[in-house]
Design a protein around this motif. Structure first.
Motif, PDB file in Angstrom:
ATOM      1  N   ALA A 251     -74.390  21.332 -13.920  1.00 25.44           N
ATOM      2  CA  ALA A 251     -73.337  20.841 -14.804  1.00 25.44           C
ATOM      3  C   ALA A 251     -73.509  19.362 -15.127  1.00 25.44           C
ATOM      4  O   ALA A 251     -73.054  18.891 -16.156  1.00 25.44           O
ATOM      5  N   GLY A 252     -74.155  18.604 -14.264  1.00 24.87           N
ATOM      6  CA  GLY A 252     -74.295  17.168 -14.495  1.00 24.87           C
ATOM      7  C   GLY A 252     -75.606  16.757 -15.114  1.00 24.87           C
ATOM      8  O   GLY A 252     -75.874  15.553 -15.218  1.00 24.87           O
ATOM      9  N   ALA A 253     -76.446  17.706 -15.505  1.00 27.79           N
ATOM     10  CA  ALA A 253     -77.739  17.342 -16.080  1.00 27.79           C
ATOM     11  C   ALA A 253     -77.526  16.674 -17.430  1.00 27.79           C
ATOM     12  O   ALA A 253     -76.935  17.255 -18.343  1.00 27.79           O
ATOM     13  N   VAL A 254     -77.993  15.442 -17.570  1.00 29.17           N
ATOM     14  CA  VAL A 254     -77.790  14.695 -18.813  1.00 29.17           C
ATOM     15  C   VAL A 254     -78.803  15.148 -19.846  1.00 29.17           C
ATOM     16  O   VAL A 254     -79.971  15.435 -19.533  1.00 29.17           O
TER      17      VAL A 254
ATOM     18  N   ASP B  11     -84.733  18.649 -21.455  1.00 27.80           N
ATOM     19  CA  ASP B  11     -84.589  19.536 -22.603  1.00 27.80           C
ATOM     20  C   ASP B  11     -85.437  20.794 -22.507  1.00 27.80           C
ATOM     21  O   ASP B  11     -85.256  21.724 -23.297  1.00 27.80           O
ATOM     22  N   ASP B  12     -86.368  20.846 -21.529  1.00 30.59           N
ATOM     23  CA  ASP B  12     -87.220  22.044 -21.492  1.00 30.59           C
ATOM     24  C   ASP B  12     -87.563  22.522 -20.084  1.00 30.59           C
ATOM     25  O   ASP B  12     -88.442  23.369 -19.923  1.00 30.59           O
ATOM     26  N   ILE B  13     -86.883  22.020 -19.034  1.00 35.23           N
ATOM     27  CA  ILE B  13     -87.230  22.489 -17.693  1.00 35.23           C
ATOM     28  C   ILE B  13     -86.249  23.528 -17.175  1.00 35.23           C
ATOM     29  O   ILE B  13     -86.553  24.219 -16.196  1.00 35.23           O
ATOM     30  N   TYR B  14     -85.082  23.674 -17.812  1.00 29.24           N
ATOM     31  CA  TYR B  14     -84.090  24.626 -17.318  1.00 29.24           C
ATOM     32  C   TYR B  14     -84.128  25.912 -18.133  1.00 29.24           C
ATOM     33  O   TYR B  14     -84.736  25.991 -19.182  1.00 29.24           O
TER      34      TYR B  14
ATOM     35  N   LEU C  88     -76.573   8.123 -11.359  1.00 24.73           N
ATOM     36  CA  LEU C  88     -77.934   8.629 -11.501  1.00 24.73           C
ATOM     37  C   LEU C  88     -78.911   7.726 -10.746  1.00 24.73           C
ATOM     38  O   LEU C  88     -78.914   6.516 -10.944  1.00 24.73           O
ATOM     39  N   ASP C  89     -79.723   8.302  -9.916  1.00 24.04           N
ATOM     40  CA  ASP C  89     -80.745   7.533  -9.204  1.00 24.04           C
ATOM     41  C   ASP C  89     -81.813   8.496  -8.724  1.00 24.04           C
ATOM     42  O   ASP C  89     -81.651   9.165  -7.701  1.00 24.04           O
ATOM     43  N   CYS C  90     -82.888   8.583  -9.466  1.00 33.15           N
ATOM     44  CA  CYS C  90     -83.995   9.473  -9.105  1.00 33.15           C
ATOM     45  C   CYS C  90     -85.109   8.739  -8.374  1.00 33.15           C
ATOM     46  O   CYS C  90     -86.176   9.321  -8.156  1.00 33.15           O
TER      47      CYS C  90
ATOM     48  N   GLY D  42     -83.848  23.766  -9.317  1.00 35.26           N
ATOM     49  CA  GLY D  42     -83.897  22.976 -10.542  1.00 35.26           C
ATOM     50  C   GLY D  42     -84.073  21.498 -10.274  1.00 35.26           C
ATOM     51  O   GLY D  42     -84.776  20.796 -11.019  1.00 35.26           O
ATOM     52  N   VAL D  43     -83.456  20.992  -9.192  1.00 37.86           N
ATOM     53  CA  VAL D  43     -83.615  19.581  -8.849  1.00 37.86           C
ATOM     54  C   VAL D  43     -85.049  19.307  -8.399  1.00 37.86           C
ATOM     55  O   VAL D  43     -85.621  18.253  -8.698  1.00 37.86           O
ATOM     56  N   TRP D  44     -85.650  20.239  -7.660  1.00 36.23           N
ATOM     57  CA  TRP D  44     -87.058  20.106  -7.285  1.00 36.23           C
ATOM     58  C   TRP D  44     -87.924  19.899  -8.542  1.00 36.23           C
ATOM     59  O   TRP D  44     -88.759  18.990  -8.614  1.00 36.23           O
ATOM     60  N   VAL D  45     -87.719  20.775  -9.526  1.00 36.42           N
ATOM     61  CA  VAL D  45     -88.522  20.693 -10.749  1.00 36.42           C
ATOM     62  C   VAL D  45     -88.225  19.401 -11.497  1.00 36.42           C
ATOM     63  O   VAL D  45     -89.133  18.753 -12.042  1.00 36.42           O
ATOM     64  N   HIS D  46     -86.963  19.005 -11.510  1.00 38.10           N
ATOM     65  CA  HIS D  46     -86.583  17.776 -12.201  1.00 38.10           C
ATOM     66  C   HIS D  46     -87.288  16.561 -11.592  1.00 38.10           C
ATOM     67  O   HIS D  46     -87.884  15.740 -12.315  1.00 38.10           O
ATOM     68  N   GLU D  47     -87.242  16.447 -10.270  1.00 38.77           N
ATOM     69  CA  GLU D  47     -87.817  15.268  -9.623  1.00 38.77           C
ATOM     70  C   GLU D  47     -89.332  15.229  -9.757  1.00 38.77           C
ATOM     71  O   GLU D  47     -89.918  14.166 -10.018  1.00 38.77           O
ATOM     72  N   VAL D  48     -89.983  16.370  -9.581  1.00 38.43           N
ATOM     73  CA  VAL D  48     -91.443  16.355  -9.670  1.00 38.43           C
ATOM     74  C   VAL D  48     -91.900  16.119 -11.106  1.00 38.43           C
ATOM     75  O   VAL D  48     -92.997  15.591 -11.334  1.00 38.43           O
TER      76      VAL D  48
END
Length: 448
Positions: free
Chosen positions: A164-167, A153-156, A199-201, A108-114
């Motif tokens: 748990a920490g996804a804002v 709102d739509d990647i998970y 948070l720091d992406c 999920g973090v992979w998808v979030h960052e990309v």
């Protein structure tokens, strides 16, 4: 009897005092799993096999993002809080974060960052900061939070568990489905900034470089053309799997395939369309008799010949138009001459504020002077253009729109280029003045 006498029982030793209570260190609960930054163990190696397996899982559940996921280059860095990306498509990874995060959450973090990179959050964040003058760590964090609201709102779901920490936007009682810029305009986020300071992406989320990033000259970065090619392949994949991609991704792909056209191209297309309309530049000529003359012996019929169209440009030179806009208008005159085939002798220019000047042919306007500075009434400019000889086939009006318009449609095609005005209200003398919108018979193009 001495031998049978009992020895006295020794007195019990006094009990040592209890040790003083050990001070308890107050612990503040860290960020939720998948986003915190406990200190990495010294020498802890990066579990690259687990990290790459998580990427394969992300590709399996989100196949339309495969091109982007495989385009990321992994860089191990212990100073990175969790995982972060830079504008050159490098993914910086903390070994400790990989060790304490499950494989599914890593996917999920992979998808979030990309997703930050695909949706160009860095470029959009830089533009927002430049337009609104919002810089500094606090504003950087606001942009990062707003970008997370847009994509979380739509990647998970469907194979990607939500950490748990996804804002989410519901954190600030905001609706889902908005863009990063809309969240930045509608929410201050000041109350949540302290809680979300972890948070720091990376610069891929907000456009601001970080100390750990390799920069433009570092290895394994993608060029601008390569990044655009990756986004295009992702958009193709999203369009090819309409049933699998969420609504947000489909909307993004539609915009990627059909981006808004630059106003200069729209203006040129409008002029070419008006110049190529039926009746424009058409005239009868006896130089080449009509083929219908063969059916009428002794009668010579003229043929319909098309001549290059003539264009008259009416430039609003009133006080409400800035010098920069007048300079842009002259650039548009050059672009209009190219739109009609480069025939400068077919383009004339009229300066008009409250009164119209003389129509100056562009072929003799190397040092064209725009005269004006008073009020605005383009009706005199339209009248002057229609009185010029030869009459124009197309009239192009470049104005800010604060003018009365002709009550009747001119006898030729009309294109109106509007300089931007917020709300399109306000005049020089009357702040309550609201100008009429251009008439329906004119083709309107917003300039800028």
């Amino acid at each position: 009897m001495t031998g049978s006498a009992k020895r006295p029982r020794p007195l019990p030793r006094p009990m040592p005092p209890p040790p003083p209570p050990r001070p308890v260190r107050a612990t503040v609960p860290g960020p939720p799993t998948g986003h915190g930054r406990p200190a990495d163990q010294p020498g802890l190696p990066l579990d690259r096999e687990k990290l790459l397996a998580a990427r394969l899982h992300a590709v399996k559940v989100r196949p339309y993002l495969a091109s982007a996921l495989f385009a990321l280059h992994v860089v191990e860095d212990r100073s990175v809080p969790t995982m972060a990306v830079d504008v050159h498509w490098r993914c910086y990874v903390s070994p400790g974060f990989v060790a304490r995060t499950s494989l599914e959450e890593l996917a999920g973090v992979w998808v979030h960052e990309v997703s930050h990179l695909i949706r160009d959050h860095h470029g959009r964040g830089e533009r927002y900061a430049r337009e609104n003058g919002e810089y500094g760590p606090g504003e950087r964090l606001r942009r990062n939070i707003a970008a997370d609201f847009e994509i979380n709102d739509d990647i998970y779901g469907d194979g990607l568990p939500r950490p748990a920490g996804a804002v989410r936007a519901s954190l600030l009682r905001l609706p889902d489905g908005l863009l990063m810029e809309e969240y930045l305009r509608t929410a201050s986020m000041s109350g949540s900034a302290a809680d979300l300071a972890w948070l720091d992406c990376g610069s891929g989320a907000d456009g601001e470089a970080r100390p750990w990033e390799l920069g433009a000259d570092g290895a394994h970065g993608l060029s601008r053309q390569q990044r655009d090619a990756v986004r295009f392949r992702v958009a193709e994949a999203v369009k090819g799997r309409p049933g699998d991609a969420p609504e947000g991704w489909r909307r993004w792909a539609d915009e990627a395939f059909h981006p808004p056209q630059p106003w200069r191209q729209l203006l040129g297309a409008a002029v070419r369309s008006a110049a190529a309309a039926p009746g424009v530049g058409e005239n009868h000529s006896y130089r080449r008799p009509s083929r219908r003359s063969a059916g009428l012996p002794g009668v010579l019929l003229p043929s319909l010949r098309r001549t290059p169209p003539r264009v008259c440009v009416v430039i609003d030179t009133s006080a409400s138009v800035s010098d920069a806009e007048l300079g842009g208008a002259l650039l548009e005159v050059a672009a209009i001459s190219r739109a009609v085939g480069g025939r400068r002798d077919l383009v004339s220019v009229i300066s008009c504020d409250a009164a119209a000047g003389i129509a100056v042919p562009l072929c003799r306007a190397e040092s064209l002077e725009l005269i004006g500075g008073g009020g605005t009434d383009l009706r005199s400019g339209f009248a002057r253009a229609l009185r010029s000889r030869p009459r124009p086939d197309v009239i192009v009006a470049l104005t800010d729109g604060q003018t009365p318009w002709p009550s009747s449609q001119p006898s030729c095609r009309t294109v109106v280029g509007l300089f931007p005005r917020p709300g399109r209200a306000g005049a020089e003398e009357d702040p309550d003045y609201v100008p009429d919108s251009p008439p329906p018979w004119a083709r309107v193009v917003a300039i800028g």
